[in-house]
Design an enzyme around this catalytic site. Structure first.
Site, PDB file in Angstrom:
ATOM      1  N   GLU A  53       4.877   4.661   1.934  1.00 12.81           N
ATOM      2  CA  GLU A  53       4.655   3.538   1.567  1.00 12.81           C
ATOM      3  C   GLU A  53       4.538   2.500   2.678  1.00 12.81           C
ATOM      4  O   GLU A  53       5.369   2.442   3.661  1.00 12.81           O
ATOM      5  CB  GLU A  53       5.574   2.840   0.382  1.00 12.81           C
ATOM      6  CG  GLU A  53       6.001   3.982  -0.705  1.00 12.81           C
ATOM      7  CD  GLU A  53       6.985   3.684  -1.589  1.00 12.81           C
ATOM      8  OE1 GLU A  53       8.031   3.285  -1.065  1.00 12.81           O
ATOM      9  OE2 GLU A  53       6.833   3.877  -2.873  1.00 12.81           O
ATOM     10  N   VAL A  54       3.859   1.182   2.496  1.00 13.40           N
ATOM     11  CA  VAL A  54       3.453   0.570   3.393  1.00 13.40           C
ATOM     12  C   VAL A  54       4.137  -0.870   2.657  1.00 13.40           C
ATOM     13  O   VAL A  54       3.628  -1.329   1.662  1.00 13.40           O
ATOM     14  CB  VAL A  54       2.192   0.109   3.605  1.00 13.40           C
ATOM     15  CG1 VAL A  54       2.141  -0.882   4.866  1.00 13.40           C
ATOM     16  CG2 VAL A  54       1.681   1.729   4.329  1.00 13.40           C
ATOM     17  N   LYS A  94       5.458   0.507   7.881  1.00 15.79           N
ATOM     18  CA  LYS A  94       5.113   2.008   7.273  1.00 15.79           C
ATOM     19  C   LYS A  94       6.585   2.724   7.202  1.00 15.79           C
ATOM     20  O   LYS A  94       6.979   3.218   7.970  1.00 15.79           O
ATOM     21  CB  LYS A  94       3.929   2.860   8.035  1.00 15.79           C
ATOM     22  CG  LYS A  94       3.626   4.117   7.524  1.00 15.79           C
ATOM     23  CD  LYS A  94       2.641   4.588   8.319  1.00 15.79           C
ATOM     24  CE  LYS A  94       1.902   5.847   7.923  1.00 15.79           C
ATOM     25  NZ  LYS A  94       1.253   6.510   8.972  1.00 15.79           N
ATOM     26  N   ASP A 133      -8.676  12.113  11.510  1.00 13.26           N
ATOM     27  CA  ASP A 133      -8.323  11.805   9.860  1.00 13.26           C
ATOM     28  C   ASP A 133      -9.167  10.354   9.668  1.00 13.26           C
ATOM     29  O   ASP A 133      -8.610   9.620   8.891  1.00 13.26           O
ATOM     30  CB  ASP A 133      -6.905  11.819   9.610  1.00 13.26           C
ATOM     31  CG  ASP A 133      -6.788  11.711   8.064  1.00 13.26           C
ATOM     32  OD1 ASP A 133      -7.650  12.219   7.235  1.00 13.26           O
ATOM     33  OD2 ASP A 133      -5.722  11.216   7.489  1.00 13.26           O
ATOM     34  N   GLY A 174       0.629  -1.258   0.023  1.00 11.35           N
ATOM     35  CA  GLY A 174       0.104  -0.061  -0.040  1.00 11.35           C
ATOM     36  C   GLY A 174       0.763   1.317  -0.013  1.00 11.35           C
ATOM     37  O   GLY A 174       2.041   1.142   0.281  1.00 11.35           O
TER      38      GLY A 174
END
Length: 507
Positions: A352-353, A367, A464, A346
């Site tokens: 980015e993960v 992460k 969020d 992801g």
């Protein structure tokens, strides 16, 4: 006055009052449904079993005091199952009278039918050649609503007031022992509203809540009264008292003044209410109502301790806790095969993960924050200390972090089913989100937010929350993630002011 004359007067008085009671309290028929799929012959084994079932449900020893009983008669293929449910406010005597009438009435209205259901104001009775016990049924709904409509300019307000009250009642009823609740909404200067929700007690808590929400979702809130009957539950609201208030503990809710309501008339039935999909709107309304109430408590209460956006993120011994989670960069690098593209699972706004696997077999999500991302060291440390302090099954678990070689890395538990948006916005995968699962996902998110706002040691405002930040584990349980924007409140703090907008902007 002679004894004979006295006897006659007493007899006449007794006769008149008894007749009046029978007339006034006779069960009020509402609706019946004969399935008309299969029939039985008059002298069949099924006919004998059905009569045995009716006799059991209407016997003097039936559970009229609890208002619910199920029964079974015979063996397959001539098995008959059935149940009755009396409205939660009726007396055992009235329950017995209603059930007895139901048995006679359903035999006449659904002659030789192997499956049928009948409704009165005071009770319902159903039987089938299939098992009806503990099976959630929201098909064959019957909708009724009052002829009088709310003024067009007031529909939205009226619907909001009624829907909010009924949704709250549904949650409370599903958590009660009887699966029954009445509520009165007192609207200042205008006519009061009365609400009732009820499930059959054989359902699970989740099935009861699902059924009630489905029923409420089908009501005609454009009218001043409406009800929807399902075999497993029912919901109703009116602008007059339609239940026995002295027999129940009715909660009164004070509402803002709604529009004036016209005088009530006899509801006009309209067949329908067969919706098999629980609209996402009501789920959103539920979670938003809860979140807003919690947030309101946090932000509107009197401020007891003042802080600012530049206040230190760490409190007390948090540094020790964070240090204990620090991982060696080379260990993380090896676990992700040097951040191989094959391991990438992801990409978010801050980096980015990657999926990683430690030498002991533990799978993690790594992460890796972008050096050009908007998240600075303060935000990074904020996410570390926030997530490290949180322990809840609906929050993603932080396994560790690294600050070496100008790298900022967070290591989380690995959640295999990616994020909620991965399913919601895929035409194929969204089929996996059937409505019971959607409800459980919303419930899990709500529990996680409730923990953040109220039950954790530090009050956390996420700031969020979105579908891409809701991760789903192997059993599709939701876990809230990404606390980079989160605000920590002090131990005694109940209010905070911000000087910049955060979160994800709408496109």
């Amino acid at each position: 006055m002679s004894s004979q004359a006295s006897f006659i007067l007493i007899f006449l008085f007794s006769f008149l009052t008894t007749s009046f009671r029978t007339t006034a309290e006779s069960p009020s028929f509402v609706h019946h449904l004969c399935r008309n799929t299969t029939r039985y012959s008059a002298n069949s084994i099924y006919s004998t079993n059905l009569k045995t079932l009716w006799s059991s449900l209407s016997s003097a020893n039936a559970s009229y005091s609890t208002g619910f009983q199920n029964a079974t008669a015979g063996q397959a293929p001539n098995l008959v199952t059935g149940l009755f449910l009396c409205r939660g406010d009726v007396s055992p005597e009235d329950c017995r009278d209603c059930v007895s009438l139901s048995v006679k009435d359903i035999a006449a209205k659904c002659t030789n039918q192997r499956e049928a259901i009948i409704y009165y104001d005071e009770c319902m009775l159903r039987y089938s050649d299939q098992s009806v016990f503990s099976n959630l049924t929201v098909a064959d709904g019957f909708l009724m609503y009052n002829d009088y409509e709310t003024a067009p300019k007031d529909v939205d307000l009226f619907k909001k007031l009624a829907l909010t009250t009924m949704t709250e009642a549904a949650f409370e009823a599903a958590n009660s022992s009887r699966y029954f609740l009445t509520r009165k909404a007192k609207a200042i200067d205008f006519k009061d509203l009365y609400f009732l929700v009820q499930c059959t007690p054989d359902l699970t808590r989740d099935d009861c809540l699902f059924c009630l929400l489905e029923s409420i979702n089908g009501l005609h809130f454009e009218n001043i009264g409406s009800r929807l009957l399902f075999p497993s539950c029912n919901s109703r609201y009116e602008n007059y008292k339609f239940y026995n208030e002295t027999e129940v503990n009715t909660t009164t809710t004070i509402l803002p003044s709604p529009p004036p309501l016209a005088a009530s008339t006899t509801p006009r039935p309209r067949k329908g209410g067969n919706s098999k999909v629980l609209a996402i709107a009501i789920l959103v309304a539920i979670i938003m109502a809860l979140l807003l109430s919690i947030a309101g408590y946090c932000f509107l209460a009197k401020r007891k301790k003042k802080t600012s956006d530049n206040a230190p993120t760490f409190y007390g011994d948090d540094l020790t806790t964070v240090d204990s989670l620090q991982l060696d960069y080379r260990t993380i690098q090896a676990a992700t095969n040097d951040y191989s593209e094959n391991n990438k699972i992801g990409q978010g706004g801050f980096g980015e993960v990657y999926k990683g696997t430690f030498l002991n077999g533990t799978e993690v999500a790594v992460k890796r924050l972008s050096k050009s991302s908007g998240q600075g060291e303060t935000e990074f440390k904020n996410e570390v200390v926030v997530v490290a302090k949180l322990q809840h099954r609906n929050l993603v678990k932080l396994m560790g972090f690294s600050l070496e070689r100008e790298e900022r890395i967070l290591v989380y538990e690995y959640v295999p089913n990616k994020s909620l948006d991965y399913f919601l916005f895929d035409s194929t995968k969204k089929g996996q989100l059937y409505w019971t699962r959607r409800y459980k996902i919303v419930e899990g998110i709500t529990r996680g937010m409730l923990y953040l706002h109220q039950d954790s040691r530090l009050t956390i405002i996420h700031r969020d929350l979105k579908t891409s930040n809701i991760l789903l584990d192997g059993d599709m349980n939701p876990k809230i993630a990404d606390f980079g924007m989160a605000r920590i409140f002090g131990m005694e703090q109940t209010q905070e002011n911000t000087n910049r907008i955060v979160g994800t902007h709408s496109q």
